[in-house]
Write a protein that holds these residues in place. Structure first.
Motif, short mmCIF file in Angstrom:
data_model
loop_
_atom_site.label_atom_id
_atom_site.label_comp_id
_atom_site.label_asym_id
_atom_site.label_seq_id
_atom_site.Cartn_x
_atom_site.Cartn_y
_atom_site.Cartn_z
N GLU A 235 70.32 -16.32 29.99
CA GLU A 235 69.88 -14.94 30.28
C GLU A 235 70.33 -14.51 31.68
N ILE A 236 70.25 -15.44 32.61
CA ILE A 236 70.66 -15.11 33.99
C ILE A 236 72.17 -14.87 34.02
N ARG A 237 72.91 -15.77 33.37
CA ARG A 237 74.38 -15.63 33.36
C ARG A 237 74.81 -14.31 32.73
N LYS A 238 74.16 -13.95 31.64
CA LYS A 238 74.53 -12.72 30.94
C LYS A 238 74.45 -11.51 31.89
N LYS A 239 73.41 -11.47 32.68
CA LYS A 239 73.25 -10.37 33.65
C LYS A 239 74.34 -10.43 34.72
N ILE A 240 74.51 -11.63 35.28
CA ILE A 240 75.44 -11.79 36.41
C ILE A 240 76.89 -11.47 35.99
N GLU A 241 77.21 -11.81 34.73
CA GLU A 241 78.61 -11.68 34.29
C GLU A 241 78.95 -10.31 33.73
N PHE A 242 77.96 -9.44 33.57
CA PHE A 242 78.19 -8.19 32.86
C PHE A 242 79.32 -7.35 33.49
N PHE A 243 79.28 -7.15 34.79
CA PHE A 243 80.31 -6.33 35.46
C PHE A 243 81.38 -7.18 36.13
N ASN A 244 81.20 -8.50 36.11
CA ASN A 244 82.11 -9.41 36.81
C ASN A 244 82.09 -9.21 38.33
N ALA A 245 81.06 -8.52 38.82
CA ALA A 245 81.05 -8.18 40.25
C ALA A 245 80.63 -9.36 41.13
N PHE A 246 80.12 -10.43 40.50
CA PHE A 246 79.70 -11.61 41.30
C PHE A 246 80.73 -12.73 41.22
N GLU A 247 81.87 -12.45 40.60
CA GLU A 247 82.91 -13.48 40.44
C GLU A 247 83.29 -14.06 41.81
N GLY A 248 83.51 -15.37 41.86
CA GLY A 248 83.90 -15.99 43.14
C GLY A 248 82.76 -16.79 43.73
N PRO A 249 82.70 -16.88 45.08
CA PRO A 249 81.71 -17.74 45.74
C PRO A 249 80.27 -17.42 45.33
N ALA A 250 79.94 -16.11 45.19
CA ALA A 250 78.55 -15.76 44.85
C ALA A 250 78.17 -16.36 43.49
N LYS A 251 79.08 -16.25 42.53
CA LYS A 251 78.78 -16.76 41.17
C LYS A 251 78.66 -18.29 41.20
N ASP A 252 79.53 -18.94 41.96
CA ASP A 252 79.47 -20.41 42.05
C ASP A 252 78.15 -20.85 42.69
N THR A 253 77.76 -20.15 43.77
CA THR A 253 76.48 -20.49 44.43
C THR A 253 75.33 -20.34 43.45
N ILE A 254 75.32 -19.21 42.72
CA ILE A 254 74.23 -18.96 41.77
C ILE A 254 74.21 -20.05 40.70
N ALA A 255 75.41 -20.40 40.18
CA ALA A 255 75.48 -21.42 39.10
C ALA A 255 74.92 -22.75 39.59
N SER A 256 75.30 -23.17 40.81
CA SER A 256 74.81 -24.48 41.26
C SER A 256 73.32 -24.43 41.57
N LEU A 257 72.83 -23.29 42.06
CA LEU A 257 71.39 -23.17 42.33
C LEU A 257 70.59 -23.19 41.02
N ILE A 258 71.13 -22.56 39.98
CA ILE A 258 70.43 -22.56 38.68
C ILE A 258 70.28 -24.01 38.20
N GLN A 259 71.42 -24.74 38.25
CA GLN A 259 71.38 -26.14 37.78
C GLN A 259 70.35 -26.94 38.55
N LYS A 260 70.39 -26.82 39.89
CA LYS A 260 69.48 -27.58 40.74
C LYS A 260 68.02 -27.20 40.45
N ARG A 261 67.77 -25.90 40.34
CA ARG A 261 66.39 -25.42 40.17
C ARG A 261 65.86 -25.79 38.78
N ILE A 262 66.71 -25.69 37.75
CA ILE A 262 66.25 -26.01 36.40
C ILE A 262 65.94 -27.50 36.30
N LYS A 263 66.77 -28.34 36.96
CA LYS A 263 66.52 -29.79 36.95
C LYS A 263 65.15 -30.09 37.59
N THR A 264 64.89 -29.45 38.76
CA THR A 264 63.62 -29.68 39.46
C THR A 264 62.46 -29.21 38.58
#
Ligand code: SF4
Ligand code: SF4
Length: 273
Positions: A235-264
């Protein structure tokens, strides 16, 4: 010519559209109360929504839409070769916009889905800066007319161009809106660049981040909130990817934070990763 007492040379302005809905151009001609003053700053030489004049000599080009065909590549390069200042106007031009969604599928499937058996020439969507050098980007789907006017007037008068650094949430709070997270919706307002006046959350629609990341975005807190509220990674990815406006470092940061936070989150809930 003088504008607010400042001597300016009237630049020649061209507005062009590529793959997009022309909503950004429409924004420019939409605000009648400032349109005449705004256009009087220029000699408008190409702007098919406002004038039938045509010329290959211009100083500033506002370009709407992304690049999705080979003939558009050639046309954009020709404009770049002629113009002094090339401005990407709107999310399609800055990052591909909604058109970029098609890049997630095989191109033949996209063509078949939209056009059936007709032969259509189309390719993966690119933003303007992936094809030519861009001097300035004005984001938004559509752009804010007030912001375009402010930026273009600064360009012409030599004033400093200022963009907000804070996120859409600030503008949303200024309007005393109830936060959409309290209605069970994901909203990208906490991490998206302000400047649109929080138009979507004010209409009770979660921000999809068409203006791209805010300079001061606190991604860690944002991911904490969305995971705590029970939203899934998809659900988070779907929002972030809709306009492609977060492509690049912002998207990578968000992806790694999601993984880390979901694991915790799973570790504390006793869920096996
Ligand atoms: S950015 Fe939005 S409003 Fe502007 S051309 Fe693209 S789809 Fe239309
Ligand atoms: S609220 Fe978000 S999606 Fe809506 S116009 Fe503003 S930045 Fe774009």
């Amino acid at each position: 010519m003088k504008y607010l007492g400042i001597d300016i040379v009237k630049p020649r302005l061209a507005v062009f559209d590529f793959t997009g809905c022309e909503g950004c151009e429409l924004q420019l001609v939409n605000k009648e109360e400032t349109l005449v003053d705004f256009l009087s700053l220029f000699e408008v030489v190409n702007f098919r929504e406002a004038s039938s004049d045509k010329s290959d000599a211009y100083d500033i080009a506002l370009i709407e839409g992304c690049i999705s065909r080979q003939d558009e590549v050639e046309r954009l390069k020709a404009i770049r070769g002629r113009v002094k200042i090339l401005v990407a106007l709107g999310s399609c031009a800055c990052c591909g916009g909604v058109n970029h969604l098609k890049n997630g599928f095989p191109i033949e499937d996209v063509v078949r889905q939209v056009y059936g058996d007709r032969k259509i020439e189309t390719e993966k969507v690119r933003s303007l800066k992936e094809v030519v050098q861009v001097d300035l980007e004005i984001p938004g789907c559509p752009v804010s007319k007030a912001e375009v006017e402010r930026i273009v007037i600064a360009l012409v008068t030599g004033a400093e161009i200022r963009m907000p650094k804070y996120p859409v949430c600030v503008e949303c709070r200024q309007q005393l809106n109830t936060c959409l997270f309290d209605f069970g919706e994901i909203c990208l307002g906490p991490i998206t660049l302000a400047g649109c006046g929080a138009v979507c959350p004010s209409g009770k629609v979660g921000c999809r981040g068409c203006r791209g990341p805010a300079d001061d975005a606190n991604y860690e807190s944002f991911i904490d909130v969305v995971v705590d509220k029970g939203f899934t990674e998809a659900e988070i990815r779907k929002k972030i990817e809709f306009f492609n406006a977060f492509e690049g470092p912002a998207k990578d940061t968000i992806a790694s934070l999601i993984q880390k936070r979901i694991k915790t989150f799973n570790a504390f809930s006793g869920v096996r990763a």
